[in-house]
Each structure stands twice: as C-alpha cells, then as structure tokens.
Design a protein around this motif. Structure first.
Motif, PDB file in Angstrom:
ATOM      1  N   VAL A  15     -55.449  71.608 -25.656  1.00 33.65           N
ATOM      2  CA  VAL A  15     -55.597  70.267 -26.227  1.00 33.65           C
ATOM      3  C   VAL A  15     -54.281  69.512 -26.119  1.00 33.65           C
ATOM      4  O   VAL A  15     -53.230  70.033 -26.517  1.00 33.65           O
ATOM      5  CB  VAL A  15     -56.032  70.318 -27.704  1.00 33.65           C
ATOM      6  CG1 VAL A  15     -56.250  68.902 -28.247  1.00 33.65           C
ATOM      7  CG2 VAL A  15     -57.293  71.157 -27.879  1.00 33.65           C
ATOM      8  N   ALA A  16     -54.341  68.299 -25.613  1.00 35.75           N
ATOM      9  CA  ALA A  16     -53.203  67.383 -25.653  1.00 35.75           C
ATOM     10  C   ALA A  16     -53.487  66.344 -26.727  1.00 35.75           C
ATOM     11  O   ALA A  16     -54.583  65.763 -26.771  1.00 35.75           O
ATOM     12  CB  ALA A  16     -52.995  66.702 -24.302  1.00 35.75           C
ATOM     13  N   VAL A  17     -52.523  66.121 -27.589  1.00 34.48           N
ATOM     14  CA  VAL A  17     -52.649  65.135 -28.664  1.00 34.48           C
ATOM     15  C   VAL A  17     -51.701  63.989 -28.343  1.00 34.48           C
ATOM     16  O   VAL A  17     -50.500  64.200 -28.190  1.00 34.48           O
ATOM     17  CB  VAL A  17     -52.301  65.745 -30.030  1.00 34.48           C
ATOM     18  CG1 VAL A  17     -52.387  64.678 -31.128  1.00 34.48           C
ATOM     19  CG2 VAL A  17     -53.227  66.914 -30.353  1.00 34.48           C
ATOM     20  N   ALA A  22     -49.427  61.229 -38.789  1.00 32.34           N
ATOM     21  CA  ALA A  22     -50.225  61.972 -39.773  1.00 32.34           C
ATOM     22  C   ALA A  22     -51.474  62.609 -39.163  1.00 32.34           C
ATOM     23  O   ALA A  22     -51.713  63.816 -39.316  1.00 32.34           O
ATOM     24  CB  ALA A  22     -50.608  61.046 -40.925  1.00 32.34           C
ATOM     25  N   ALA A  23     -52.282  61.817 -38.461  1.00 33.92           N
ATOM     26  CA  ALA A  23     -53.532  62.348 -37.913  1.00 33.92           C
ATOM     27  C   ALA A  23     -53.279  63.328 -36.785  1.00 33.92           C
ATOM     28  O   ALA A  23     -53.893  64.416 -36.733  1.00 33.92           O
ATOM     29  CB  ALA A  23     -54.420  61.198 -37.427  1.00 33.92           C
ATOM     30  N   GLY A  24     -52.383  62.985 -35.864  1.00 36.36           N
ATOM     31  CA  GLY A  24     -52.132  63.852 -34.719  1.00 36.36           C
ATOM     32  C   GLY A  24     -51.563  65.194 -35.104  1.00 36.36           C
ATOM     33  O   GLY A  24     -51.992  66.242 -34.599  1.00 36.36           O
ATOM     34  N   LEU A  25     -50.602  65.210 -36.028  1.00 37.67           N
ATOM     35  CA  LEU A  25     -49.995  66.480 -36.437  1.00 37.67           C
ATOM     36  C   LEU A  25     -50.964  67.327 -37.248  1.00 37.67           C
ATOM     37  O   LEU A  25     -50.966  68.556 -37.129  1.00 37.67           O
ATOM     38  CB  LEU A  25     -48.715  66.212 -37.229  1.00 37.67           C
ATOM     39  CG  LEU A  25     -47.544  65.649 -36.419  1.00 37.67           C
ATOM     40  CD1 LEU A  25     -46.394  65.279 -37.338  1.00 37.67           C
ATOM     41  CD2 LEU A  25     -47.084  66.641 -35.356  1.00 37.67           C
ATOM     42  N   ALA A  26     -51.784  66.695 -38.085  1.00 36.56           N
ATOM     43  CA  ALA A  26     -52.768  67.464 -38.854  1.00 36.56           C
ATOM     44  C   ALA A  26     -53.782  68.125 -37.935  1.00 36.56           C
ATOM     45  O   ALA A  26     -54.175  69.282 -38.139  1.00 36.56           O
ATOM     46  CB  ALA A  26     -53.471  66.553 -39.856  1.00 36.56           C
ATOM     47  N   ALA A  27     -54.222  67.392 -36.912  1.00 40.15           N
ATOM     48  CA  ALA A  27     -55.153  67.983 -35.936  1.00 40.15           C
ATOM     49  C   ALA A  27     -54.485  69.123 -35.182  1.00 40.15           C
ATOM     50  O   ALA A  27     -55.092  70.185 -34.971  1.00 40.15           O
ATOM     51  CB  ALA A  27     -55.633  66.910 -34.959  1.00 40.15           C
ATOM     52  N   GLU A  75     -44.246  72.613 -38.993  1.00 43.08           N
ATOM     53  CA  GLU A  75     -45.431  73.442 -39.245  1.00 43.08           C
ATOM     54  C   GLU A  75     -46.175  73.743 -37.947  1.00 43.08           C
ATOM     55  O   GLU A  75     -46.625  74.879 -37.726  1.00 43.08           O
ATOM     56  CB  GLU A  75     -46.344  72.733 -40.247  1.00 43.08           C
ATOM     57  CG  GLU A  75     -45.773  72.689 -41.654  1.00 43.08           C
ATOM     58  CD  GLU A  75     -46.573  71.813 -42.593  1.00 43.08           C
ATOM     59  OE1 GLU A  75     -46.387  71.932 -43.807  1.00 43.08           O
ATOM     60  OE2 GLU A  75     -47.399  70.988 -42.107  1.00 43.08           O
ATOM     61  N   VAL A  76     -46.317  72.753 -37.098  1.00 37.29           N
ATOM     62  CA  VAL A  76     -47.002  72.971 -35.816  1.00 37.29           C
ATOM     63  C   VAL A  76     -46.215  73.949 -34.945  1.00 37.29           C
ATOM     64  O   VAL A  76     -46.784  74.853 -34.308  1.00 37.29           O
ATOM     65  CB  VAL A  76     -47.198  71.619 -35.092  1.00 37.29           C
ATOM     66  CG1 VAL A  76     -47.698  71.832 -33.663  1.00 37.29           C
ATOM     67  CG2 VAL A  76     -48.175  70.739 -35.865  1.00 37.29           C
ATOM     68  N   ARG A 201     -59.790  67.276 -39.930  1.00 32.21           N
ATOM     69  CA  ARG A 201     -61.226  67.465 -39.708  1.00 32.21           C
ATOM     70  C   ARG A 201     -61.571  67.395 -38.224  1.00 32.21           C
ATOM     71  O   ARG A 201     -62.305  68.247 -37.702  1.00 32.21           O
ATOM     72  CB  ARG A 201     -62.001  66.385 -40.480  1.00 32.21           C
ATOM     73  CG  ARG A 201     -63.519  66.488 -40.362  1.00 32.21           C
ATOM     74  CD  ARG A 201     -64.196  65.302 -41.019  1.00 32.21           C
ATOM     75  NE  ARG A 201     -63.897  64.062 -40.308  1.00 32.21           N
ATOM     76  CZ  ARG A 201     -64.548  63.657 -39.222  1.00 32.21           C
ATOM     77  NH1 ARG A 201     -65.538  64.415 -38.698  1.00 32.21           N
ATOM     78  NH2 ARG A 201     -64.247  62.516 -38.630  1.00 32.21           N
ATOM     79  N   VAL A 202     -61.039  66.395 -37.525  1.00 30.80           N
ATOM     80  CA  VAL A 202     -61.347  66.264 -36.100  1.00 30.80           C
ATOM     81  C   VAL A 202     -60.736  67.418 -35.308  1.00 30.80           C
ATOM     82  O   VAL A 202     -61.338  67.915 -34.347  1.00 30.80           O
ATOM     83  CB  VAL A 202     -60.859  64.905 -35.567  1.00 30.80           C
ATOM     84  CG1 VAL A 202     -61.060  64.807 -34.060  1.00 30.80           C
ATOM     85  CG2 VAL A 202     -61.596  63.767 -36.262  1.00 30.80           C
ATOM     86  N   GLY A 203     -59.555  67.886 -35.719  1.00 26.24           N
ATOM     87  CA  GLY A 203     -58.975  69.059 -35.070  1.00 26.24           C
ATOM     88  C   GLY A 203     -59.910  70.254 -35.145  1.00 26.24           C
ATOM     89  O   GLY A 203     -60.089  71.000 -34.168  1.00 26.24           O
ATOM     90  N   ALA A 204     -60.534  70.446 -36.322  1.00 27.36           N
ATOM     91  CA  ALA A 204     -61.491  71.545 -36.470  1.00 27.36           C
ATOM     92  C   ALA A 204     -62.704  71.335 -35.568  1.00 27.36           C
ATOM     93  O   ALA A 204     -63.234  72.295 -34.983  1.00 27.36           O
ATOM     94  CB  ALA A 204     -61.926  71.651 -37.930  1.00 27.36           C
TER      95      ALA A 204
END
Length: 429
Positions: A15-17, A22-27, A75-76, A201-204
């Motif tokens: 996966v490339a983000v 906030a959204a990109g790192l959480a995914a 964290e990532v 959620r979208v990452g999941a």
C-alpha cells in the motif's frame, strides 16, 4: 547489502499512502500492524499546518500538529512502515494492473493499493489581519486530487456548494479500482480526531481487500521479498566489491564460520570466502542469492546460500557462527527488535557481530519536494543504534567499536553517503 542507488529508484509495496497527516498515518498504522508493507509519501503541507495546538485528541490534547505528526510517524516506523518526504506528481496504472506512484526526483512506488489522504485546501484571501472582536469566515475549499487525475478520479460538488469532495463507498473505495480515500478529502468537516478515526477504519478495509485478493489468487511472497526480487531482476545493483568497513575490521582475522545477513549480490560473502571463512550468505531475495551462488561457482568459492527473513522466528542456527555481519542491511524494524535478537543469537561464544550502517545525518537535511523526493525511509529499518541499545542491556557482550567514521577511500558509494556508523561486539559466553 551495499549502497542504495539514488537515481530513479522504483520501490514496491502493498500500500502506498499519499499524505502523511492524521488520516494517512492512522491508516498506515492499521496496515503495518497487519504485516502489510506500507510507504507513506508526504510533502509537509497539511491543512492544519498553521494551527498552534490541537484539542480533543485523547492523550494529546493541547499538543501541536508537528508533535502529533512526529508521534504518528514513529508509531508507523516501529513496525517497519516507511514515511518518506516527497511529492507525488501522478498516480497511473502500471502494466501489471497495479498502481504506479510517481514522485519528484524520478523515483516511483508501485503498489497493490493506494490511499489518497491528501485532504482539501482552503481558499482564503491571503491571511489579512482584521481589527474586529468577532470575524465570521465563510471559506471555500478544493479537494487535492491533482495526482489522481490520470486515473480518472474526479471530485464532485459538496452539497453545501462551498467546495468539492471525493466520493467513496462504505469501505473507503473510490470509483477507481485499487484507489481508496480517507479523511477530509471525502468529508471536509472532519477535523483531527474524526480524520484519524476514518483513516484507521479505511486502513482496515484495505487490509481486508488485500486479504480477499490473496485468498482468491493464492500464496504470494512477502512484500519485502517481492520488492528485492524485482530489484534483482535487472542489471547488477552493486559493484561486487566488499564493503570497506568489512575489509578494515577483518583483514588478517582468523577465519571461522561466518554469516552474512543481507548478502545482496555477495560482495562481502565472496571476500570472506577468499580469506578462508566458511560462509553462509543469507538474504530475503532468492534472486539475489542466485547471483551469489553464480559468482561463487565462477570463482570456485564455497559459499552456502540461505534464503531467510531476519525477522522470522529462528531464521539462523543459534550460536553457530564465529562472525555475524550485516552491512547496510534493509531489515524492517519491529517493536520487539526481533531481527536484532536473531543476529545476536546466531553468534557463538567468543564470536563477533559486525554491523555497519549509513550515517543518517545527511538524509535528514531539508529537502525541496518540488524537485526531489526521498526514495526510502532509513528510520523504518534496523539501525546500528538499535543494536547498540540491545547490547547495552546484555552482560554477555562486550562492545569493542561503536563510532561514526569516514567511509574508506575507494568505496563504491553515492556521494551523499560519506560516513559509516560501525559497531563491533564480541560475545563473552
């Protein structure tokens, strides 16, 4: 492995983000915890860059956006996910059906899935100062979708008439196969906490989508192995010469059994064999090991090739080697530092561990993303300092060398790498 080439590097991942807020790192965190390889590309222009502090984010209330991003990146990276500084020019369909993310500087990332977390850009009047007690602002915004236009992605008007958004289904998937979107790009009123929640959620959902594809198509090699196999499918990557630090540290040493971790195309393993060592060359890439075996046959050298992932459970024989070496090895980090433990466990009593890495200082210098991008993230891989930190708590080890030194003259390296970090330790018992 030896030096990373810097011109026109093509990376591969699950996966490339695009967008590392906030959204990109959480995914990304959701995905790397499910053992997916992830590369986040971020150009440092988040929507909340001007905010002094952020509120309402549990555990981080009152912290500034810069600190929140730094914590999310750390964290990532703990799980081997990469966060690279760069700008995405275009995302296009590759010949094999996957998605090719093209960056400034000529680099590219080919991914099975891409997450657009680029957010929206507010359109204001240039930040004028107004002398008033209360200011009511009705801003407009635009979805930042320029990198995805080649795929046919087009935003749609928001019901408010104040801007546009990207439409997604309940899983975060867009109308473009393999492309997902999250955060305020799909719902502009999402601030920090809701955007992070949506990204997770979208990452999941992306992880579920990949798992479904894997079940349909059958087993495939891990992403790290697949990437290195791809890179070893063309012209030779390295010079074939041994790394200078290895020669400097071991010339004249009494030979024994040696394990070369991240052997690449075999420059170090072959040199050790010529010095009389009984060598096992280990690498995650079968194609790399094929090149080692071919070179060993051509030079009439006895080198055993071991296909192994340094992060696997017990990849190497315990206590079996008089020398364990790893030069510039691209081993993803894990929270339990499993690869470090595996390297140390492979050394016999009285044996030596020699780990050499790049001095990362130059790689943390400011970068103009308009013209250049980082091709990889060194902080996502096991560093020499990680090994030193583990050894600091071990009574059975004596650190003999731990220093930064100029790379030996004649080393085949890119101009921006001029210093090595060298660690040499001896196992007492």
């Amino acid at each position: 492995m030896s030096e990373h080439p810097q011109q026109g590097m093509e990376r591969r991942c699950d996966v490339a983000v695009v967008g590392g807020s906030a959204a990109g790192l959480a995914a990304a965190l959701q995905l790397v915890r499910q053992r997916r390889s992830v590369i986040v590309v971020d150009d440092g222009t988040p929507r909340d860059l001007a905010a002094a502090v952020a509120h309402g984010y549990r555990g981080h209330d009152g912290e500034g956006p810069v600190g929140l991003v730094a914590a999310g990146r750390a964290e990532v990276r703990r799980y081997g996910g990469e966060v690279v500084t760069g700008r995405v020019l275009q995302v296009a369909r590759a010949e094999d059906g996957e998605l090719r993310v093209e960056l400034t500087g000529g680099h590219a990332v080919v991914a099975r899935r891409v997450l657009a977390a680029t957010g929206v850009a507010d359109e204001g009047d240039g930040g004028r100062r107004l002398a008033a007690d209360v200011v009511a602002v009705g801003t407009r915004w635009r979805a930042r979708v320029a990198p995805f236009v080649a795929l046919g992605l087009e935003p749609v008007p928001h019901p408010s008439g104040l801007g546009d958004v990207v439409e997604v289904d309940a899983t975060g998937a867009t109308s473009v196969q393999g492309l997902f979107a999250a955060g305020d790009l799909t719902y502009p009123s999402r601030q920090l906490l809701p955007a992070a929640a949506d990204g997770g959620r979208v990452g999941a959902m992306i992880a579920f989508d990949l798992a479904g594809e894997d079940l349909r198509t059958g087993p495939r090699p891990p992403a790290t192995e697949a990437e290195w196999d791809h890179r070893y499918s063309g012209a030779p990557l390295w010079s074939g010469s041994p790394n200078g630090a290895l020669v400097a540290e071991l010339s004249g040493a009494s030979p024994g059994r040696a394990l070369d971790v991240g052997a690449g195309e075999g420059g170090d393993a072959l040199w050790l064999a010529r010095q009389g060592w009984k060598v096992t060359a280990s690498d995650v890439s079968r194609r790399g090991l094929d090149r080692v075996a071919t070179a060993a046959r051509q030079q009439a050298l006895d080198v055993e090739c071991l296909h192994a992932d340094a992060n696997a459970r017990e990849p190497f024989a315990a206590g079996a080697f008089d020398l364990v070496c790893a030069h510039y090895a691209s081993i993803p980090r894990t929270p339990d530092r499993r690869a470090v433990r595996n390297l140390l466990d492979a050394a016999a009593p009285g044996g030596t561990v020699l780990v050499v890495g790049h001095d990362l200082g130059p790689m943390r210098e400011p970068l103009d993303v308009a013209v250049a991008s980082r091709p990889f993230d060194p902080d996502a891989y096991v560093r020499v300092d990680d090994v030193a930190e583990v050894l600091a708590g071990e009574d059975d080890w004596e650190v003999q060398v731990h220093e930064t030194r100029p790379r030996p003259p004649g080393a085949t390296s890119a101009g921006h790498h001029v210093h090595d970090v060298v660690l040499r330790a001896r196992r007492r018992r």
